[in-house]
Design a protein around this motif. Sequence first.
Motif, mmCIF file in Angstrom:
data_model
loop_
_atom_site.group_PDB
_atom_site.id
_atom_site.type_symbol
_atom_site.label_atom_id
_atom_site.label_comp_id
_atom_site.label_asym_id
_atom_site.label_seq_id
_atom_site.Cartn_x
_atom_site.Cartn_y
_atom_site.Cartn_z
ATOM 1 N N LEU A 221 0.824 -1.219 0.000
ATOM 2 C CA LEU A 221 0.000 0.000 0.000
ATOM 3 C C LEU A 221 0.857 1.268 0.000
ATOM 4 C CD1 LEU A 221 -3.088 -0.957 2.211
ATOM 5 C CD2 LEU A 221 -2.877 -0.937 -0.278
ATOM 6 N N ASP A 259 -8.346 -3.746 2.147
ATOM 7 C CA ASP A 259 -7.441 -2.770 2.757
ATOM 8 C C ASP A 259 -7.204 -1.597 1.800
ATOM 9 O OD1 ASP A 259 -7.311 -4.474 4.933
ATOM 10 O OD2 ASP A 259 -5.246 -5.112 4.604
ATOM 11 N N TYR A 262 -10.313 0.549 1.717
ATOM 12 C CA TYR A 262 -10.342 1.348 2.954
ATOM 13 C C TYR A 262 -9.441 2.575 2.821
ATOM 14 C CZ TYR A 262 -9.121 2.561 7.796
ATOM 15 O OH TYR A 262 -8.873 3.235 8.959
ATOM 16 N N GLN A 296 -6.269 -6.845 6.674
ATOM 17 C CA GLN A 296 -6.326 -6.358 8.055
ATOM 18 C C GLN A 296 -7.671 -5.743 8.417
ATOM 19 O OE1 GLN A 296 -4.080 -6.710 10.552
ATOM 20 N NE2 GLN A 296 -2.995 -8.038 9.166
ATOM 21 N N VAL A 297 -8.223 -4.925 7.530
ATOM 22 C CA VAL A 297 -9.455 -4.213 7.888
ATOM 23 C C VAL A 297 -10.602 -5.207 8.082
ATOM 24 C CG1 VAL A 297 -10.372 -3.660 5.576
ATOM 25 C CG2 VAL A 297 -10.711 -2.058 7.459
ATOM 26 N N LYS A 299 -10.366 -7.933 9.726
ATOM 27 C CA LYS A 299 -10.319 -8.372 11.123
ATOM 28 C C LYS A 299 -10.724 -7.252 12.076
ATOM 29 C CE LYS A 299 -6.747 -11.451 9.708
ATOM 30 N NZ LYS A 299 -5.534 -11.106 8.952
ATOM 31 N N ALA A 300 -10.276 -6.034 11.814
ATOM 32 C CA ALA A 300 -10.492 -4.937 12.762
ATOM 33 C C ALA A 300 -11.798 -4.187 12.509
ATOM 34 C CB ALA A 300 -9.314 -3.967 12.695
ATOM 35 N N GLY B 186 -5.052 2.074 15.641
ATOM 36 C CA GLY B 186 -4.974 1.999 14.182
ATOM 37 C C GLY B 186 -6.071 2.754 13.471
ATOM 38 N N THR B 216 -3.265 -1.823 12.336
ATOM 39 C CA THR B 216 -4.521 -2.524 12.631
ATOM 40 C C THR B 216 -5.415 -2.702 11.414
ATOM 41 O OG1 THR B 216 -4.358 -1.223 14.664
ATOM 42 C CG2 THR B 216 -6.350 -2.564 14.373
ATOM 43 N N ARG B 217 -5.420 -1.709 10.542
ATOM 44 C CA ARG B 217 -6.273 -1.774 9.347
ATOM 45 C C ARG B 217 -5.453 -1.806 8.056
ATOM 46 N NH1 ARG B 217 -8.909 0.554 13.546
ATOM 47 N NH2 ARG B 217 -11.018 -0.278 13.869
ATOM 48 N N GLY B 218 -4.179 -2.199 8.200
ATOM 49 C CA GLY B 218 -3.356 -2.502 7.031
ATOM 50 C C GLY B 218 -2.691 -1.311 6.365
ATOM 51 N N ILE B 219 -2.961 -0.072 6.865
ATOM 52 C CA ILE B 219 -2.444 1.088 6.134
ATOM 53 C C ILE B 219 -1.359 1.831 6.909
ATOM 54 C CG2 ILE B 219 -4.641 1.310 4.859
ATOM 55 C CD1 ILE B 219 -5.183 3.868 6.493
ATOM 56 N N ALA B 251 -6.013 -8.994 14.708
ATOM 57 C CA ALA B 251 -5.563 -7.770 14.051
ATOM 58 C C ALA B 251 -4.114 -7.474 14.431
ATOM 59 C CB ALA B 251 -6.449 -6.595 14.432
ATOM 60 N N SER B 252 -3.422 -6.781 13.545
ATOM 61 C CA SER B 252 -2.030 -6.409 13.774
ATOM 62 C C SER B 252 -1.932 -5.284 14.784
ATOM 63 C CB SER B 252 -1.395 -5.922 12.473
ATOM 64 O OG SER B 252 -1.144 -6.994 11.627
#
Lengths: 317, 317
Positions: A221, A259, A262, A296-297, A299-300, B186, B216-219, B251-252
């Motif tokens: 990203l 992700d 998002y 990731q998004v 999961k969160a 995140g 947490t949300r990959g970004i 989540a990360s």
Amino acid sequence: MPDASEAVPARVQVTEVGLRDGLQNEPVLLPTEDKARLARALVAAGVRQFELTSFVSPRAVPALADAAELVSALRQIPDLHLSALVPNLRGAERALAAGVDAVVLFVSASATHNAKNVNCSIDDSLARFEQISRRLEGSGIEVRGAIATAFGCPFEGEVDVRAVGRIARHFADLGASRLSLGDTTGMATPPLVTERVRHLREVTPSLPPTLHFHNTRGIGLANVMQGLWLGVDRYESSIGGLGGCPFAPGASGNIASEDMVYLLDEMGIETGIDLEGMIEAGRLAARLMGRELPAQVTKAGPRLALGDCADVPTARG
Amino acid sequence: MPDASEAVPARVQVTEVGLRDGLQNEPVLLPTEDKARLARALVAAGVRQFELTSFVSPRAVPALADAAELVSALRQIPDLHLSALVPNLRGAERALAAGVDAVVLFVSASATHNAKNVNCSIDDSLARFEQISRRLEGSGIEVRGAIATAFGCPFEGEVDVRAVGRIARHFADLGASRLSLGDTTGMATPPLVTERVRHLREVTPSLPPTLHFHNTRGIGLANVMQGLWLGVDRYESSIGGLGGCPFAPGASGNIASEDMVYLLDEMGIETGIDLEGMIEAGRLAARLMGRELPAQVTKAGPRLALGDCADVPTARG
């Protein structure tokens, strides 16, 4: 630094490649009906562009042996654009018969990868493309180009930007409607994105690049951010981050569609895709594959989906 | 778009927070000797700035109960900068006795999170800081500030940038040497990074922000990209991506130090940290925790580390 002509786009087109690039690297063989179910969940979220499958040898890629059946299962849904990879004339004939909207002709920018992938030289691949393109003339099927190992090769290392540019010119001469730069094993970096995008804008100005990144080294990203700064408005990604990397056990594959959606949403960039719907599709993908996926998004949840936080830990800074 | 004063920095300072922010959210309790071993691996890779631990109640955060012992174990290594979080005067006394270089005073930008985290109002936290800061006067210990939930709160949702600015002014008045914006759960996004960094440059120009993102949300690294475009040259990260999120199973947590160093390296930004050494430290962290950690470059290796690719799959595009 981007100059004034390289502004962040207001709208981005996302092509979903999970059913093709994602599944071909997964050990689980999904039944066609499960693939179609996942595709329908993505359609419900607003996805319209699918790189759906490959018409390659079922022995080489058993996960995509149902290419024609999958196209047929989705063909009745209106307003979808379905593309499929074809390695040769026989694949193109099968894709044509199946009723795809576009075939994707692919070649690697590095000779070793191309030899190992399709067992011929880069020039032989380019000659095949002319043959396929002639065969499809008048069929109404769009021809797209894809360059694998466009940011580096796992065998040869660095890939000269001029090797990418040379292939791009061939695709432009062929009348390809689109050109995707594939980050096959996750070797793209922001400076390489800038170099390749600017070079292609010079040598093939009529063929704006589509960026296809993998998150193999965690910076997928970040590369999208660089693409956005450069004004690139077409990206390919995979629901859930389906894929993995055949060269690195445990490593991620394609960037996760949800992700990326998002990130684009939060940047105010229009995609026509609904994040909540993508999260549902991502959860379905994880259930179908029977494993946790990298997204990731999913999961969160979205950032303002405030959960039950009664058990907040204390004094954590 | 960044203006001319917001150029990508030539050099970035990375502060390793894995032993503090990472471990406090992990279910495994690492023995002090294992923490020290991980820290020494990071030192061997070139890391010099450590946010090492918190002097909080061992009942509240059992993972950090060995705060004094850990400082003592690393204190003999030359040229390290060791900081520790302190929630109150008692914590500050313990940190002073242990011999840290800096204490980090922390408060949340959202009242609910602060109440749940340290059981008092934001203003009570700020009053405590004055007390602690007076106590440390003349001790030679540096005072740093950290603002949790600086990009959003899991209880309240959006956090007004002015709430962040108000706390920043308190830290500036206190003579804090540094201010970290914590993306606790995140919720940071590129536009929020821009808004907050620019606001702080206006209200506390003497206190350049440090950015502390979670993935947490990959970004997370997309936010680092935004910070770099804005010229921010201090980031906090966690080896392996140690951490996790207490609110979202699977989540990360923090962005992974080695993935960030890889990104910075590839962008030609100097960190003084060696990527291969970080990958070794990341692998050690995974062994010590007994689980796979989120860092990606640790699994895939640097981009030009060409592996044994004899089993390349075919016809994959």
